[in-house]
Write a protein that holds these residues in place. Structure first.
Motif, PDB file in Angstrom:
ATOM      1  N   UNK A 256      -1.982   2.287  -4.884  1.00 40.42           N
ATOM      2  CA  UNK A 256      -1.507   3.571  -4.749  1.00 40.42           C
ATOM      3  C   UNK A 256      -2.701   4.617  -4.496  1.00 40.42           C
ATOM      4  N   UNK A 257      -2.616   5.100  -3.429  1.00 45.19           N
ATOM      5  CA  UNK A 257      -3.730   6.246  -2.905  1.00 45.19           C
ATOM      6  C   UNK A 257      -2.996   7.692  -2.921  1.00 45.19           C
ATOM      7  N   UNK A 258      -3.803   8.514  -3.194  1.00 44.24           N
ATOM      8  CA  UNK A 258      -3.355   9.958  -3.142  1.00 44.24           C
ATOM      9  C   UNK A 258      -4.710  10.879  -3.381  1.00 44.24           C
ATOM     10  N   UNK A 259      -5.383  11.609  -2.521  1.00 45.47           N
ATOM     11  CA  UNK A 259      -6.407  12.221  -2.540  1.00 45.47           C
ATOM     12  C   UNK A 259      -6.246  13.600  -3.353  1.00 45.47           C
ATOM     13  N   UNK A 260      -5.077  14.095  -3.649  1.00 48.56           N
ATOM     14  CA  UNK A 260      -4.528  15.276  -4.255  1.00 48.56           C
ATOM     15  C   UNK A 260      -4.422  15.315  -5.627  1.00 48.56           C
ATOM     16  N   UNK A 261      -4.597  14.118  -6.353  1.00 48.23           N
ATOM     17  CA  UNK A 261      -4.392  13.878  -7.822  1.00 48.23           C
ATOM     18  C   UNK A 261      -5.829  13.239  -8.530  1.00 48.23           C
ATOM     19  N   UNK A 262      -5.724  13.397  -9.569  1.00 42.27           N
ATOM     20  CA  UNK A 262      -7.198  12.739 -10.508  1.00 42.27           C
ATOM     21  C   UNK A 262      -6.778  11.383 -10.990  1.00 42.27           C
ATOM     22  N   UNK A 263      -5.366  10.998 -11.152  1.00 38.82           N
ATOM     23  CA  UNK A 263      -5.137   9.763 -11.802  1.00 38.82           C
ATOM     24  C   UNK A 263      -3.583   9.687 -11.877  1.00 38.82           C
ATOM     25  N   UNK A 264      -3.311   8.478 -12.629  1.00 40.15           N
ATOM     26  CA  UNK A 264      -1.906   8.297 -12.700  1.00 40.15           C
ATOM     27  C   UNK A 264      -1.248   9.380 -13.890  1.00 40.15           C
ATOM     28  N   UNK A 265       0.055   9.799 -13.803  1.00 37.03           N
ATOM     29  CA  UNK A 265       0.683  10.401 -14.682  1.00 37.03           C
ATOM     30  C   UNK A 265       0.770   9.747 -16.201  1.00 37.03           C
ATOM     31  N   UNK A 266       0.436  10.164 -17.332  1.00 37.38           N
ATOM     32  CA  UNK A 266       0.134   9.616 -18.528  1.00 37.38           C
ATOM     33  C   UNK A 266       1.532   8.897 -18.776  1.00 37.38           C
ATOM     34  N   UNK A 267       2.539   9.106 -18.634  1.00 37.47           N
ATOM     35  CA  UNK A 267       3.834   8.481 -19.061  1.00 37.47           C
ATOM     36  C   UNK A 267       4.085   7.155 -18.482  1.00 37.47           C
ATOM     37  N   UNK A 268       3.250   6.911 -17.240  1.00 36.27           N
ATOM     38  CA  UNK A 268       3.437   5.748 -16.445  1.00 36.27           C
ATOM     39  C   UNK A 268       2.139   4.818 -16.568  1.00 36.27           C
ATOM     40  N   UNK A 269       1.209   5.562 -16.882  1.00 34.07           N
ATOM     41  CA  UNK A 269      -0.119   4.694 -16.799  1.00 34.07           C
ATOM     42  C   UNK A 269      -0.075   3.375 -17.415  1.00 34.07           C
ATOM     43  N   UNK A 270       0.629   3.239 -18.379  1.00 37.63           N
ATOM     44  CA  UNK A 270       0.736   1.789 -19.048  1.00 37.63           C
ATOM     45  C   UNK A 270       1.266   0.810 -18.008  1.00 37.63           C
TER      46      UNK A 270
ATOM     47  N   UNK B  83       1.003  -1.027   0.060  1.00 33.44           N
ATOM     48  CA  UNK B  83      -0.110   0.096  -0.016  1.00 33.44           C
ATOM     49  C   UNK B  83       0.962   1.230   0.062  1.00 33.44           C
ATOM     50  N   UNK B  84       0.765   2.064  -1.058  1.00 36.70           N
ATOM     51  CA  UNK B  84       1.595   3.214  -1.210  1.00 36.70           C
ATOM     52  C   UNK B  84       0.704   4.754  -1.154  1.00 36.70           C
ATOM     53  N   UNK B  85       0.993   5.253  -0.088  1.00 41.54           N
ATOM     54  CA  UNK B  85       0.119   6.204   0.343  1.00 41.54           C
ATOM     55  C   UNK B  85       0.882   7.812   0.106  1.00 41.54           C
ATOM     56  N   UNK B  86       0.063   8.655  -0.816  1.00 42.23           N
ATOM     57  CA  UNK B  86       0.901   9.711  -1.075  1.00 42.23           C
ATOM     58  C   UNK B  86       1.569   9.895  -2.207  1.00 42.23           C
ATOM     59  N   UNK B  87       1.112   9.127  -3.416  1.00 41.29           N
ATOM     60  CA  UNK B  87       2.266   9.258  -4.502  1.00 41.29           C
ATOM     61  C   UNK B  87       2.173  10.227  -5.376  1.00 41.29           C
ATOM     62  N   UNK B  88       1.448  11.289  -5.412  1.00 39.38           N
ATOM     63  CA  UNK B  88       1.208  12.501  -6.093  1.00 39.38           C
ATOM     64  C   UNK B  88       1.564  12.153  -7.475  1.00 39.38           C
ATOM     65  N   UNK B  89       2.430  12.915  -8.105  1.00 38.61           N
ATOM     66  CA  UNK B  89       2.597  12.517  -9.596  1.00 38.61           C
ATOM     67  C   UNK B  89       3.669  11.915 -10.091  1.00 38.61           C
TER      68      UNK B  89
END
Length: 95
Positions: free
Chosen positions: A68-82, A44-50
């Protein structure tokens, strides 16, 4: 970042930094134990940001399920989403 200048304090003889040298990377003790657990390992990784370079690096070395949990971002960064199955926007109590 100031934290890049502070060495981690631990007595672990198997510590290793995974991910980028910055807020995205983390020092972990004996990630090989997670590898031995195979698909039974959960992280469980908390506070991953971008920057999810730690999570991507750990996923490449193990079969662990990584949340991965983070309330401050909408989703994964595009370059790593895959590289990942997904990320939850949220937090654990207390928020």
């Amino acid at each position: 970042q100031i934290w890049d200048l502070v060495p981690p304090l631990s007595a672990c003889p198997w510590k290793e930094r995974l991910g980028r040298l910055s807020a995205g990377g983390k020092v972990i003790c004996n990630w090989q134990a997670l590898k031995q657990r195979g698909k039974d390992a959960v992280v469980v990784s908390i506070g991953v940001a971008t920057d999810i370079s730690f999570e991507v690096d750990l996923a490449s070395k193990t079969e662990a399920t990584i949340y991965a949990f983070d309330p401050s971002v909408e989703g994964l960064p595009l370059e790593t989403a895959q590289s990942c199955n997904g990320m939850e926007k949220g937090c654990l109590d207390p928020c």
